[in-house]
Enzyme design. Structure first.
Site, PDB file in Angstrom:
ATOM      1  CB  SER A 179      -0.957  -0.008   1.196  1.00 47.22           C
ATOM      2  OG  SER A 179      -0.245  -0.197   2.397  1.00 47.22           O
ATOM      3  CG  HIS A 207      -3.577  -0.689  -2.267  1.00 49.04           C
ATOM      4  ND1 HIS A 207      -4.101   0.593  -2.330  1.00 49.04           N
ATOM      5  CD2 HIS A 207      -3.353  -0.939  -0.960  1.00 49.04           C
ATOM      6  CE1 HIS A 207      -4.156   1.092  -1.107  1.00 49.04           C
ATOM      7  NE2 HIS A 207      -3.719   0.188  -0.261  1.00 49.04           N
ATOM      8  CE  LYS A 238      -7.468   1.252   0.668  1.00 47.72           C
ATOM      9  NZ  LYS A 238      -6.867   0.327   1.588  1.00 47.72           N
TER      10      LYS A 238
HETATM   11  C1  LIG Z   1      -6.865   0.169   2.997  1.00 46.00           C
HETATM   12  C2  LIG Z   1      -6.349  -1.168   3.300  1.00 46.00           C
HETATM   13  C3  LIG Z   1      -7.034  -2.023   4.151  1.00 46.00           C
HETATM   14  C4  LIG Z   1      -8.214  -1.554   4.966  1.00 46.00           C
HETATM   15  O1  LIG Z   1      -9.349  -1.425   4.181  1.00 46.00           O
HETATM   16  P1  LIG Z   1     -10.544  -0.475   4.662  1.00 46.00           P
HETATM   17  O2  LIG Z   1     -11.717  -0.957   3.910  1.00 46.00           O
HETATM   18  O3  LIG Z   1     -10.142   0.916   4.329  1.00 46.00           O
HETATM   19  O4  LIG Z   1     -10.699  -0.680   6.141  1.00 46.00           O
HETATM   20  C5  LIG Z   1      -6.563  -3.306   4.294  1.00 46.00           C
HETATM   21  N1  LIG Z   1      -5.454  -3.724   3.650  1.00 46.00           N
HETATM   22  C6  LIG Z   1      -4.754  -2.907   2.850  1.00 46.00           C
HETATM   23  C7  LIG Z   1      -3.527  -3.427   2.164  1.00 46.00           C
HETATM   24  C8  LIG Z   1      -5.169  -1.596   2.663  1.00 46.00           C
HETATM   25  O5  LIG Z   1      -4.465  -0.783   1.902  1.00 46.00           O
END
Ligand SMILES: *Cc1c(COP(=O)(O)O)cnc(C)c1O
Length: 392
Positions: A179, A207, A238
């Site tokens: 990330s 991601h 995302k």
């Molecule tokens: C953003 C993210 C999460 C958390 O997801 P949310 O739905 O925002 O709680 C988990 N793992 C990774 C690698 C992330 O980048």
């Protein structure tokens, strides 16, 4: 409570204090935000495909809101399990070509809840040093041994697999695309090691879900490894532009999680409107492949211009582009200078990234145009020279 003031002051002195700033979005323009009355190109959002303002998603959410109400009122095991959930989980299993799927409230709860449901005392979790905090917290909650391996260092992982050979259950967990660095895990090697040592493999596609694969299934599919991954996790927060998370895998896995994943059992189900929005986003993610193509082209363009300017942007090819400056204060000043130039791009500092690797984390979106990115690169270049990040 005096200790708190003191600790906060030392955080501030080290340029490590975090505080919140309000921004608002512009209907129909997911690539921009407004902050303190200034229009900013949003280069810090995870809305990779630009779906967060898609009219069809908004309409689906509005409709569900009016028919199903604001909240679901209870956990899914009580009366919160509305029809849209079942339909979405069927569609997810079809999309991922797996036996079953489970929707969870968000990625943080999915990772912490699933890992702590899979392993416990006497077990071991092998985790890349740069894995997301939600996985780390899941390991801590589980009380299993935490065997942390150096980033993408497969030899180190092998050493640890040997060391913990005799543990009861073994679980390897990894981000598919990291990330804060935007580089990929060595999924083929991880699959081989998982088979060799009889471990389970969990991949977090936060991601990469929606962004890789012909129908946006993720990196595991793109590499043809989907059948070798035991626990496939991704988020709707995302590239789906909405909120929530999914777990895909075998029927047995989902049945286990329904009985053991505490964030699912002891927390209220997502509002039905969110579930309806996700379902519509899932259709668009599969059908609108052009969004992935645009995103990929934007990433190539932006990466090559920063690279040519001489910045250290790591080694990935994803839309996450880290501009590593090292020093925390320089990162903050870089971000401030970008804002003056009309660009929102946050400074990421420890403990989110290792000490001495503070950075600006750019994240691109399919809605960014070539012109916007070329303009942004020029400004970034000028600021880099001014702050001494680049030598002239
Ligand atoms: C953003 C993210 C999460 C958390 O997801 P949310 O739905 O925002 O709680 C988990 N793992 C990774 C690698 C992330 O980048």
């Amino acid at each position: 409570m005096n200790w708190m003031e003191k600790e906060l002051e030392s955080l501030a002195d080290a340029s490590l204090e975090r505080s919140l700033r309000a921004s608002s979005s512009i209907p129909g323009s997911p690539g921009y935000i407004i902050r303190e009355e200034q229009l900013l190109l949003n280069m810090s959002s995870n809305d990779y495909l630009g779906l967060s303002q898609h009219p069809a998603i908004l309409e689906a959410m509005r409709e569900a809101l009016l028919t199903e109400g604001a909240g679901s009122g209870a956990s899914r095991h009580v009366t919160g399990n509305r029809l849209p959930y079942d339909r979405l989980e069927e569609a997810l299993a079809e999309w991922q070509n797996c036996e079953a799927a489970l929707v969870m409230a968000n990625g943080y709860m999915a990772n912490s809840g699933v890992i702590s449901a899979l392993v416990s005392r006497g077990d071991v979790v092998f985790s890349d040093q740069l894995n997301h905090a939600s996985m780390v917290d899941g390991i801590v909650l589980s009380r299993a041994e935490h065997a942390r391996y150096r980033h993408n260092d497969m030899e180190h992982l092998r050493t640890l697999l040997n060391k913990y050979r005799d543990k009861r259950r073994k679980l390897i967990v990894t981000d598919a695309v990291f990330s804060m660095d935007g580089d990929q895990a060595y999924l083929r090697e991880l699959v081989a090691l998982k088979h060799e040592y009889g471990a389970m493999l969990m991949v977090d596609e936060a991601h990469s879900g929606g962004m890789y694969g012909v129908r946006g299934e993720g990196l595991c599919h793109e590499l043809g490894l989907q059948n070798d991954v035991d626990i496939h996790m991704g988020t709707f927060s995302k590239s789906f532009g909405v909120y929530g998370a999914y777990i895909c895998g075998s029927r047995t896995l989902i049945r286990w999680l329904l009985n053991k994943a505490r964030p699912l059992i002891y927390s209220t189900a997502l509002p039905p409107s969110i579930v309806a929005g996700i379902s519509k986003a899932l259709v668009l993610v599969q059908e609108e492949h052009w969004r992935r193509e645009k995103l990929y082209a934007a990433s190539m363009l932006f990466r090559s211009s920063l690279c040519e300017a001489g910045f250290n942007i790591g080694s990935g090819d994803s839309p996450i582009v880290p501009l590593i400056v090292g020093d925390n204060d320089v990162a903050l000043r870089f971000s401030g200078a970008l804002e003056e130039e009309g660009i929102a791009a946050v400074a990421i500092r420890p403990p989110t990234v290792p000490d001495g690797t503070a950075r600006i984390r750019f994240s691109l979106s399919a809605v960014h145009t070539e012109k916007e990115l070329t303009n942004a690169s020029e400004r970034i270049h000028t600021i880099g020279l001014r702050l001494g990040v680049l030598s002239s």
